[in-house]
Design a protein around this motif. Structure first.
Motif, PDB file in Angstrom:
ATOM      1  N   VAL A  39       0.266  -1.618   0.005  1.00 49.79           N
ATOM      2  CA  VAL A  39      -0.774   0.159  -0.183  1.00 49.79           C
ATOM      3  C   VAL A  39       0.663   1.280  -0.246  1.00 49.79           C
ATOM      4  O   VAL A  39       2.151   1.276   0.861  1.00 49.79           O
ATOM      5  CB  VAL A  39      -0.776  -0.018   1.025  1.00 49.79           C
ATOM      6  N   SER A  40       0.462   2.065  -0.705  1.00 54.52           N
ATOM      7  CA  SER A  40       1.396   3.452  -0.839  1.00 54.52           C
ATOM      8  C   SER A  40       0.334   4.812  -1.407  1.00 54.52           C
ATOM      9  O   SER A  40      -0.125   4.404  -1.287  1.00 54.52           O
ATOM     10  CB  SER A  40       2.757   3.101  -1.851  1.00 54.52           C
ATOM     11  N   GLY A  41       1.034   5.870  -0.650  1.00 55.88           N
ATOM     12  CA  GLY A  41      -0.337   7.440  -0.928  1.00 55.88           C
ATOM     13  C   GLY A  41       0.078   7.376   0.325  1.00 55.88           C
ATOM     14  O   GLY A  41      -0.764   8.495   0.275  1.00 55.88           O
ATOM     15  N   ASN A  42      -0.652   6.431   1.781  1.00 53.09           N
ATOM     16  CA  ASN A  42      -0.980   7.191   2.703  1.00 53.09           C
ATOM     17  C   ASN A  42      -0.756   7.895   3.702  1.00 53.09           C
ATOM     18  O   ASN A  42       0.775   7.090   3.423  1.00 53.09           O
ATOM     19  CB  ASN A  42      -1.864   5.408   3.174  1.00 53.09           C
ATOM     20  N   GLU A  43      -0.593   8.389   4.040  1.00 53.84           N
ATOM     21  CA  GLU A  43      -0.348   9.139   5.337  1.00 53.84           C
ATOM     22  C   GLU A  43      -0.617   9.267   7.235  1.00 53.84           C
ATOM     23  O   GLU A  43      -0.710   8.936   7.730  1.00 53.84           O
ATOM     24  CB  GLU A  43      -0.174  10.947   5.341  1.00 53.84           C
ATOM     25  N   ASN A  44      -2.360   9.662   6.609  1.00 54.02           N
ATOM     26  CA  ASN A  44      -3.158   9.311   7.896  1.00 54.02           C
ATOM     27  C   ASN A  44      -3.562   8.079   8.209  1.00 54.02           C
ATOM     28  O   ASN A  44      -3.776   7.925   9.163  1.00 54.02           O
ATOM     29  CB  ASN A  44      -3.748  10.355   8.009  1.00 54.02           C
TER      30      ASN A  44
END
Length: 259
Positions: free
Chosen positions: A57-62
């Motif tokens: 999974v990529s692009g997630n921060e929160n």
């Protein structure tokens, strides 16, 4: 007719038998190949070889990787070939924090999920709790004040919730440099115009403006402050026209939150 060229039926029989046997053998090879192929396919889907080996999974921060995987209804027992990219995207997009999803399958049984989150543009204070506000206008679960980041504005006394979404949309258009300079945002309770807002800035200024085209108006804020200099504090009115009113001898207005 030349007798040497005449082939009797007795001479042709061995050749015909050989051709018939070759055709039979070819059919047998084809049938056996299909049979073993079906067995291999059956064994593949019934064994662990068909299961997902890796999820990235990529692009997630929160949002955590696990929360996104669970929202996509994916497990380690899911069959890789039976996974539907479209279904995974639809399931994950049901999360209010996600704005877009791309799903890719890679060798060997590697599932890649690329997400884009809505930005958190501020925190709405309501009944002692602080609710993260996304640029889409959606509110997330409330958190305690101790968990608040110091570089996000607090939206105070926001009684008209219908105005929260357009305000969040405008905040989402601002550069991070300007967002970090906003301490609090209030609706102007004394104005007849419901869209009028008051901002308390971290550098000591008070800004009066309106929600409509707020982001475009705030683009000039850094240059205005630079022209005023560090010792002149007051109210910057940014509406149809922009003008500055310096604070008098009276104490300048203070924001309600102790950041």
């Amino acid at each position: 007719m030349d007798k040497d060229k005449v082939v009797t039926i007795e001479d042709r029989i061995p050749k015909l038998k050989t051709q018939r046997k070759q055709k039979t053998n070819r059919r047998m090879i084809i049938y056996l190949s299909l049979f073993f192929l079906l067995i291999l396919i059956f064994v593949y889907f019934q064994s662990g070889f068909s299961h997902i080996k890796k999820i990235t999974v990529s692009g997630n921060e929160n949002i955590s990787d696990q929360a996104i995987i669970e929202a996509g209804k994916i497990s380690a027992q899911s069959s890789f070939l039976n996974l539907s990219d479209v279904d995974i995207q639809k399931n994950i997009l049901r999360m209010g924090e996600i704005s877009s999803v791309d799903v890719h399958k890679k060798f060997y049984n590697h599932l890649l999920i690329e997400v884009k989150e809505y930005h958190r543009v501020g925190y709405l204070k309501d009944k002692g709790k602080y609710y993260p506000v996304l640029e889409s206008g959606k509110l997330l679960k409330g958190i305690e004040k101790d968990s608040l980041p110091v570089n996000a504005p607090i939206i105070m006394d926001w009684k008209d919730r219908k105005l929260l979404k357009p305000m969040a949309n405008e905040l989402g258009k601002l550069t991070q440099g300007i967002v970090h300079r906003i301490s609090e945002i209030h609706l102007d309770q004394e104005s007849k115009d419901a869209n009028r807002i008051i901002l308390y800035m971290t550098d000591g200024y008070e800004v009066r403006s309106s929600i409509t085209h707020f982001a475009r108006k705030m683009e000039s804020y850094p240059s205005i402050v630079q022209q005023l200099g560090p010792h002149r504090k007051g109210v910057i009115n940014m509406d149809v026209s922009t003008y500055f009113h310096e604070f008098g001898n009276e104490e300048a207005p203070k924001s309600e939150t102790d950041r």
